[in-house]
Design a protein around this motif. Sequence first.
Motif, mmCIF file in Angstrom:
data_model
loop_
_atom_site.group_PDB
_atom_site.id
_atom_site.type_symbol
_atom_site.label_atom_id
_atom_site.label_comp_id
_atom_site.label_asym_id
_atom_site.label_seq_id
_atom_site.Cartn_x
_atom_site.Cartn_y
_atom_site.Cartn_z
ATOM 1 N N LEU A 1 16.665 -26.969 31.349
ATOM 2 C CA LEU A 1 16.766 -28.011 32.370
ATOM 3 C C LEU A 1 16.438 -29.358 31.719
ATOM 4 C CD1 LEU A 1 17.040 -28.607 35.451
ATOM 5 C CD2 LEU A 1 14.568 -28.204 35.615
ATOM 6 N N ALA A 2 17.236 -30.381 32.031
ATOM 7 C CA ALA A 2 16.993 -31.735 31.522
ATOM 8 C C ALA A 2 16.717 -32.661 32.695
ATOM 9 C CB ALA A 2 18.204 -32.237 30.736
ATOM 10 N N PHE A 3 15.688 -33.517 32.539
ATOM 11 C CA PHE A 3 15.308 -34.445 33.607
ATOM 12 C C PHE A 3 14.584 -35.640 32.985
ATOM 13 C CE2 PHE A 3 12.173 -31.104 33.085
ATOM 14 C CZ PHE A 3 10.975 -31.800 32.947
ATOM 15 N N PRO A 4 14.551 -36.792 33.688
ATOM 16 C CA PRO A 4 13.915 -37.990 33.117
ATOM 17 C C PRO A 4 12.408 -37.798 32.945
ATOM 18 C CG PRO A 4 15.327 -38.567 34.981
ATOM 19 C CD PRO A 4 15.192 -37.070 34.994
ATOM 20 N N ASP A 5 11.871 -38.381 31.876
ATOM 21 C CA ASP A 5 10.417 -38.391 31.681
ATOM 22 C C ASP A 5 9.797 -39.306 32.731
ATOM 23 O OD1 ASP A 5 8.431 -37.729 29.011
ATOM 24 O OD2 ASP A 5 7.719 -39.198 30.480
ATOM 25 N N ILE A 6 8.661 -38.889 33.269
ATOM 26 C CA ILE A 6 8.002 -39.651 34.331
ATOM 27 C C ILE A 6 7.403 -40.962 33.808
ATOM 28 C CG2 ILE A 6 5.643 -38.714 34.135
ATOM 29 C CD1 ILE A 6 5.716 -38.309 37.202
ATOM 30 N N PRO B 1 14.122 -47.372 27.126
ATOM 31 C CA PRO B 1 15.004 -47.541 28.299
ATOM 32 C C PRO B 1 15.597 -46.222 28.778
ATOM 33 C CG PRO B 1 15.384 -49.293 26.719
ATOM 34 C CD PRO B 1 14.438 -48.332 26.056
ATOM 35 N N GLU B 2 15.898 -45.337 27.844
ATOM 36 C CA GLU B 2 16.348 -43.983 28.190
ATOM 37 C C GLU B 2 15.344 -42.997 27.592
ATOM 38 O OE1 GLU B 2 18.936 -43.021 29.991
ATOM 39 O OE2 GLU B 2 20.150 -44.838 30.132
ATOM 40 N N HIS B 3 14.823 -42.097 28.423
ATOM 41 C CA HIS B 3 13.868 -41.098 27.930
ATOM 42 C C HIS B 3 13.919 -39.901 28.880
ATOM 43 C CE1 HIS B 3 9.391 -40.124 26.705
ATOM 44 N NE2 HIS B 3 10.220 -39.120 26.430
ATOM 45 N N PHE B 4 14.466 -38.815 28.365
ATOM 46 C CA PHE B 4 14.479 -37.602 29.189
ATOM 47 C C PHE B 4 13.959 -36.414 28.392
ATOM 48 C CE2 PHE B 4 18.753 -37.659 27.292
ATOM 49 C CZ PHE B 4 18.951 -36.343 26.919
ATOM 50 N N CYS C 1 14.089 -36.819 24.352
ATOM 51 C CA CYS C 1 15.259 -37.552 23.865
ATOM 52 C C CYS C 1 15.113 -38.996 24.326
ATOM 53 C CB CYS C 1 16.546 -36.932 24.392
ATOM 54 S SG CYS C 1 18.023 -37.657 23.643
ATOM 55 N N LEU C 2 15.062 -39.910 23.359
ATOM 56 C CA LEU C 2 14.809 -41.330 23.639
ATOM 57 C C LEU C 2 15.922 -42.189 23.057
ATOM 58 C CD1 LEU C 2 11.764 -40.126 22.286
ATOM 59 C CD2 LEU C 2 11.118 -41.980 23.810
ATOM 60 N N GLY C 3 16.237 -43.281 23.755
ATOM 61 C CA GLY C 3 17.245 -44.205 23.257
ATOM 62 C C GLY C 3 17.337 -45.431 24.135
#
Length: 110
Positions: A26-31, A36-39, A99-101
């Motif tokens: 399962l993939a979901f955004p980090d709290i 700017p993008e981090h899941f 995963c960050l970007g």
Amino acid sequence: MPDCIFCKIVEGKIPVKKLAETDRALAFPDIDPQAPEHFLVIPKQHLVAMTEVTDWSLVGHLHEVAVGVARERMPNGFRTLINTGPDGVQTVFHVHLHCLGGRPMRWPPG
Ligand code: 5GP
Ligand code: ZN
């Protein structure tokens, strides 16, 4: 089973915005996003840390899911990482791939 926040997410007891879901992950955004993008991509199976992994195809699968999401959200590139144990500054003890970007990452990390 210990009281595990990511197991609760897998079980649907804590709602998240699902970015991708497979039979195993399962993939979901980090709290608390650090870019700017981090899941996160987590296995549905409870595994405390990378040191507990025996089915290494699962780790490949986490990356497959991450790249599938990141390809769309972070066309300019991204960083994948897994923190393990105290020196890895692991804070949630259910394996998860970050995963960050959305911006250039710094190097060296940490
Ligand atoms: P670690 O340091 O263990 O690699 O990172 C754990 C990550 O999980 C952190 O980035 C933290 O923000 C994230 N996290 C902790 N609790 C929750 C939660 O309830 N929901 C979500 N989406 N992320 C969480
Ligand atoms: Zn768990």
